[in-house]
Design an enzyme around this catalytic site. Structure first.
Site, short mmCIF file in Angstrom:
data_model
loop_
_atom_site.label_atom_id
_atom_site.label_comp_id
_atom_site.label_asym_id
_atom_site.label_seq_id
_atom_site.Cartn_x
_atom_site.Cartn_y
_atom_site.Cartn_z
N GLY A 46 0.83 -1.19 0.00
CA GLY A 46 0.00 0.00 0.00
C GLY A 46 0.87 1.25 0.00
CD GLN A 51 3.41 5.78 2.66
OE1 GLN A 51 2.42 5.25 2.17
NE2 GLN A 51 4.44 5.07 3.11
CB CYS A 91 5.37 1.96 7.09
SG CYS A 91 4.89 3.48 6.26
CG LEU A 92 6.66 0.94 1.01
CD1 LEU A 92 6.05 1.27 -0.35
CD2 LEU A 92 7.78 -0.08 0.87
CG HIS A 133 -0.44 1.20 7.30
ND1 HIS A 133 0.54 0.63 8.11
CD2 HIS A 133 0.21 2.04 6.46
CE1 HIS A 133 1.72 1.13 7.75
NE2 HIS A 133 1.54 1.99 6.76
CD GLU A 134 -1.06 2.46 2.83
OE1 GLU A 134 -0.60 3.62 2.74
OE2 GLU A 134 -0.34 1.47 3.07
CG HIS A 137 0.51 6.72 5.53
ND1 HIS A 137 1.64 7.17 6.18
CD2 HIS A 137 0.74 5.40 5.26
CE1 HIS A 137 2.51 6.16 6.28
NE2 HIS A 137 1.99 5.08 5.74
NI NI Z 1 2.78 3.13 5.53
#
Ligand code: NI
Length: 167
Positions: A46, A51, A91-92, A133-134, A137
């Site tokens: 995701g 991000q 997480c990226l 989670h997204e 963000h």
């Molecule tokens: Ni993330």
């Protein structure tokens, strides 16, 4: 298409709250394509626009094992949530860090697709975790902020060390 640079925690730009998308134009469609490419390349399951330093309510997700179930969600809103699950997340924007976070087991999310059609997704398990989670963000929240202050401090110093090594 192009790969986009991903902001890394604790970059303050990750704390910005994303604005609602008012019109779905070519620029937004290009951003969605680039985000999907960036997510698959990383690889991740995701990615939120926040991000990649674009502060609009847009996320891409593919939580399938076959990596062919791309979901693009504009202006996502959680309509319903129930149950509880504790899942190890990564997480990226927080490379190399994984920890357990408690989330709803099931969520129903309303969103617009890239054609502007109103849709809902009813998800459990990993997809439900990923959606929550997204969406976090887009509200300026990174998963580590669900952890204790002590853990967050450890993560900050570990990432600062990594940054010094790779710089
Ligand atoms: Ni993330």
């Amino acid at each position: 298409m192009s790969l986009l640079p991903i902001l890394r925690f604790p970059d303050p730009r990750l704390k910005r709250v994303a604005a609602r998308v008012e019109s779905i134009d070519d620029k937004l469609r290009r951003l969605a394509r680039d985000m999907a490419e960036t997510m698959y390349e990383a690889p991740g399951i995701g990615l939120a626009a926040t991000q990649v330093n674009e502060h609009v309510q847009l996320i891409v997700i593919d939580a399938s094992e076959t990596r062919d179930q791309l979901l693009t969600l504009i202006n996502p809103v959680i309509l319903e949530q129930d149950g509880l699950q504790v899942c190890e997340e990564g997480c990226l924007s927080v490379p190399g860090i994984y920890d357990k976070v408690a989330r709803a087991e099931r969520v129903v999310v309303a969103y617009l697709d890239l054609e502007g059609a109103e849709r809902t997704v009813d998800a459990v398990g990993l997809l439900a975790v990923c959606l929550q989670h997204e969406i976090d963000h887009l509200q300026g929240q990174v998963f580590v902020e669900h952890l204790s202050q002590l853990k967050q401090q450890r993560i900050r110093s570990k990432l600062a060390k990594q940054a010094r090594i790779t710089a």
